[in-house]
Enzyme design. Structure first.
Site, PDB file in Angstrom:
ATOM      1  N   LYS A  86      -4.357   7.804   7.448  1.00  0.00           N
ATOM      2  CA  LYS A  86      -3.790   9.054   6.941  1.00  0.00           C
ATOM      3  C   LYS A  86      -4.894  10.033   6.563  1.00  0.00           C
ATOM      4  O   LYS A  86      -5.970   9.631   6.118  1.00  0.00           O
ATOM      5  CB  LYS A  86      -2.907   8.788   5.710  1.00  0.00           C
ATOM      6  CG  LYS A  86      -1.887   7.680   5.914  1.00  0.00           C
ATOM      7  CD  LYS A  86      -1.082   7.422   4.646  1.00  0.00           C
ATOM      8  CE  LYS A  86      -0.377   6.083   4.715  1.00  0.00           C
ATOM      9  NZ  LYS A  86      -1.277   4.949   4.462  1.00  0.00           N
ATOM     10  N   TYR A  98      -7.921   5.688   0.568  1.00  0.00           N
ATOM     11  CA  TYR A  98      -7.986   4.320   0.036  1.00  0.00           C
ATOM     12  C   TYR A  98      -9.424   3.809  -0.029  1.00  0.00           C
ATOM     13  O   TYR A  98      -9.705   2.839  -0.744  1.00  0.00           O
ATOM     14  CB  TYR A  98      -7.166   3.347   0.886  1.00  0.00           C
ATOM     15  CG  TYR A  98      -5.688   3.627   0.977  1.00  0.00           C
ATOM     16  CD1 TYR A  98      -5.062   4.592   0.188  1.00  0.00           C
ATOM     17  CD2 TYR A  98      -4.897   2.920   1.875  1.00  0.00           C
ATOM     18  CE1 TYR A  98      -3.712   4.847   0.310  1.00  0.00           C
ATOM     19  CE2 TYR A  98      -3.538   3.150   1.998  1.00  0.00           C
ATOM     20  CZ  TYR A  98      -2.945   4.121   1.223  1.00  0.00           C
ATOM     21  OH  TYR A  98      -1.606   4.368   1.345  1.00  0.00           O
ATOM     22  N   LEU A 151       8.484  -2.658  -2.830  1.00  0.00           N
ATOM     23  CA  LEU A 151       8.918  -3.572  -3.896  1.00  0.00           C
ATOM     24  C   LEU A 151       8.839  -2.907  -5.268  1.00  0.00           C
ATOM     25  O   LEU A 151       8.944  -3.585  -6.299  1.00  0.00           O
ATOM     26  CB  LEU A 151       8.055  -4.838  -3.888  1.00  0.00           C
ATOM     27  CG  LEU A 151       8.056  -5.623  -2.562  1.00  0.00           C
ATOM     28  CD1 LEU A 151       7.058  -6.765  -2.616  1.00  0.00           C
ATOM     29  CD2 LEU A 151       9.458  -6.147  -2.253  1.00  0.00           C
ATOM     30  N   HIS A 183      -1.046  12.831   4.734  1.00  0.00           N
ATOM     31  CA  HIS A 183      -0.736  11.967   3.596  1.00  0.00           C
ATOM     32  C   HIS A 183       0.265  12.589   2.625  1.00  0.00           C
ATOM     33  O   HIS A 183       1.158  11.894   2.116  1.00  0.00           O
ATOM     34  CB  HIS A 183      -2.036  11.599   2.865  1.00  0.00           C
ATOM     35  CG  HIS A 183      -1.973  10.294   2.143  1.00  0.00           C
ATOM     36  ND1 HIS A 183      -3.066   9.476   1.984  1.00  0.00           N
ATOM     37  CD2 HIS A 183      -0.941   9.650   1.539  1.00  0.00           C
ATOM     38  CE1 HIS A 183      -2.708   8.382   1.317  1.00  0.00           C
ATOM     39  NE2 HIS A 183      -1.435   8.473   1.031  1.00  0.00           N
ATOM     40  N   ASP A 233      -1.704  -0.736   7.776  1.00  0.00           N
ATOM     41  CA  ASP A 233      -1.603   0.638   7.281  1.00  0.00           C
ATOM     42  C   ASP A 233      -2.684   0.893   6.244  1.00  0.00           C
ATOM     43  O   ASP A 233      -2.737   0.233   5.201  1.00  0.00           O
ATOM     44  CB  ASP A 233      -0.223   0.853   6.654  1.00  0.00           C
ATOM     45  CG  ASP A 233      -0.054   2.257   6.086  1.00  0.00           C
ATOM     46  OD1 ASP A 233       0.519   3.110   6.790  1.00  0.00           O
ATOM     47  OD2 ASP A 233      -0.490   2.507   4.940  1.00  0.00           O
ATOM     48  N   LYS A 256       2.192  -4.814   0.410  1.00  0.00           N
ATOM     49  CA  LYS A 256       0.765  -5.064   0.189  1.00  0.00           C
ATOM     50  C   LYS A 256       0.594  -6.246  -0.763  1.00  0.00           C
ATOM     51  O   LYS A 256       1.335  -6.384  -1.738  1.00  0.00           O
ATOM     52  CB  LYS A 256       0.117  -3.804  -0.397  1.00  0.00           C
ATOM     53  CG  LYS A 256      -1.238  -4.032  -1.063  1.00  0.00           C
ATOM     54  CD  LYS A 256      -1.128  -3.800  -2.557  1.00  0.00           C
ATOM     55  CE  LYS A 256      -2.379  -4.281  -3.269  1.00  0.00           C
ATOM     56  NZ  LYS A 256      -2.317  -4.010  -4.726  1.00  0.00           N
ATOM     57  N   SER A 257      -0.366  -7.098  -0.475  1.00  0.00           N
ATOM     58  CA  SER A 257      -0.753  -8.162  -1.385  1.00  0.00           C
ATOM     59  C   SER A 257      -2.155  -8.604  -0.993  1.00  0.00           C
ATOM     60  O   SER A 257      -2.578  -8.421   0.151  1.00  0.00           O
ATOM     61  CB  SER A 257       0.209  -9.355  -1.302  1.00  0.00           C
ATOM     62  OG  SER A 257      -0.218 -10.390  -2.181  1.00  0.00           O
ATOM     63  N   VAL A 258      -2.891  -9.174  -1.944  1.00  0.00           N
ATOM     64  CA  VAL A 258      -4.171  -9.801  -1.612  1.00  0.00           C
ATOM     65  C   VAL A 258      -4.087 -11.315  -1.788  1.00  0.00           C
ATOM     66  O   VAL A 258      -5.068 -12.023  -1.592  1.00  0.00           O
ATOM     67  CB  VAL A 258      -5.323  -9.232  -2.471  1.00  0.00           C
ATOM     68  CG1 VAL A 258      -5.556  -7.768  -2.139  1.00  0.00           C
ATOM     69  CG2 VAL A 258      -5.059  -9.416  -3.955  1.00  0.00           C
ATOM     70  N   ILE A 277       5.921  -1.821   4.646  1.00  0.00           N
ATOM     71  CA  ILE A 277       4.509  -2.239   4.666  1.00  0.00           C
ATOM     72  C   ILE A 277       4.107  -2.820   3.305  1.00  0.00           C
ATOM     73  O   ILE A 277       3.341  -2.208   2.563  1.00  0.00           O
ATOM     74  CB  ILE A 277       3.584  -1.070   5.057  1.00  0.00           C
ATOM     75  CG1 ILE A 277       3.981   0.224   4.305  1.00  0.00           C
ATOM     76  CG2 ILE A 277       3.590  -0.838   6.550  1.00  0.00           C
ATOM     77  CD1 ILE A 277       2.954   1.336   4.426  1.00  0.00           C
TER      78      ILE A 277
END
Length: 278
Positions: free
Chosen positions: A80, A55, A195, A113, A50, A235-237, A233
């Site tokens: 989006k 972004y 989260l 969006h 996503d 998100k983390s790096v 969805i």
């Protein structure tokens, strides 16, 4: 390339397209870090990615997808349309630009969006979305951050009901009224910031459940979403967290666990109010 994890469930959208219930988000990931993060996600077994024009990392997503060697029909790609590009002609141009940055000839899901009510262009925008969908360049179309009033107005004036509404949704903002509206109209609920940007990872109710199950607090909250039926969805790096966030199918929360997390709802938003954000 690793074999996709087989037990990620799919939901069927209102137009018959299937979508993984758990995907990988890249909000706030810089473009130069995005390809590595998405590559880790794909190698871990994610197949839904996503992103969004605003972004600034569609190019990085596209690089990772192209390098992965994964067949296109095994991937589910969402992007989006940003608020400034709403309107019929500008939407069509912005969509072409997103496809170009992604290096794709179609996306699986295209979302408005925000409703951006002060601009009052989301109905014209949706007509462009219907054209894009009819041409097969977006397999499904939907919205993001729409409230029931925005959805009613859109659906009263269009032939296609949004397949998805992606909204801020986490234990502190559970969106019960909105989820009920979605259920009545066959709209899938997708949670962004699932989260609460980490705000709940130290909550005693969550950490207690996590300790009993031998899981992380993030895994417990993601499991709560899945058992509610939400698409999610995270998100983390961080590679370890990317993998942990996908490892949520080997356990279940009890009714008591669900009730304990349900009790955390206090209406607390992290992001903007859809009625005023433009």
């Amino acid at each position: 390339m690793t074999t996709p994890i087989p037990h990620v469930p799919h939901i069927t959208l209102n137009n018959g397209v299937t979508m993984p219930q758990l995907g990988f988000g890249v909000f706030q990931v810089p473009d130069d870090e995005t390809a590595a993060a998405v590559t880790t996600a794909l190698e871990s077994g994610y197949r839904s990615i996503d992103t969004a024009a605003i972004y600034g990392n569609e190019t990085g997503v596209g690089r990772a997808l192209a390098a992965s060697g994964i067949p296109r029909d095994e991937l589910f790609v969402t992007t989006k349309l940003w608020n400034a590009d709403q309107g019929y002609d500008s939407t069509l141009a912005a969509f072409d630009a997103s496809l170009s940055r992604l290096g794709l000839d179609h996306v699986d899901l295209y979302l408005i969006h925000w409703p951006a009510p002060a601009h009052d262009r989301y109905q014209d925008t949706w007509r462009a979305f219907e054209k894009i969908h009819s041409e097969g360049r977006a397999r499904a179309i939907g919205v993001s951050n729409f409230e029931p009033a925005h959805l009613r107005r859109l659906m009263d004036d269009s032939a296609v009901t949004p397949a998805v509404n992606q909204v801020e949704l986490h234990p502190r903002l559970q969106q019960r009224e909105l989820r009920a509206f979605h259920a009545r109209h066959g709209i899938a609920t997708e949670a962004w910031s699932p989260l609460a940007q980490g705000a709940l990872l130290g909550d005693p109710a969550v950490t207690s459940i996590a300790g009993r199950l031998g899981r992380t607090p993030a895994q417990v909250i993601l499991r709560w979403h899945l058992q509610l039926g939400n698409v999610v969805i995270p998100k983390s790096v961080t590679p370890e967290r990317i993998r942990e966030n996908l490892d949520v199918f080997g356990f279940e929360l009890t009714d008591a666990d669900i009730a304990a997390i349900d009790a955390l709802d206090d209406g607390g938003r992290i992001g903007p109010d859809p009625d005023t954000f433009n």
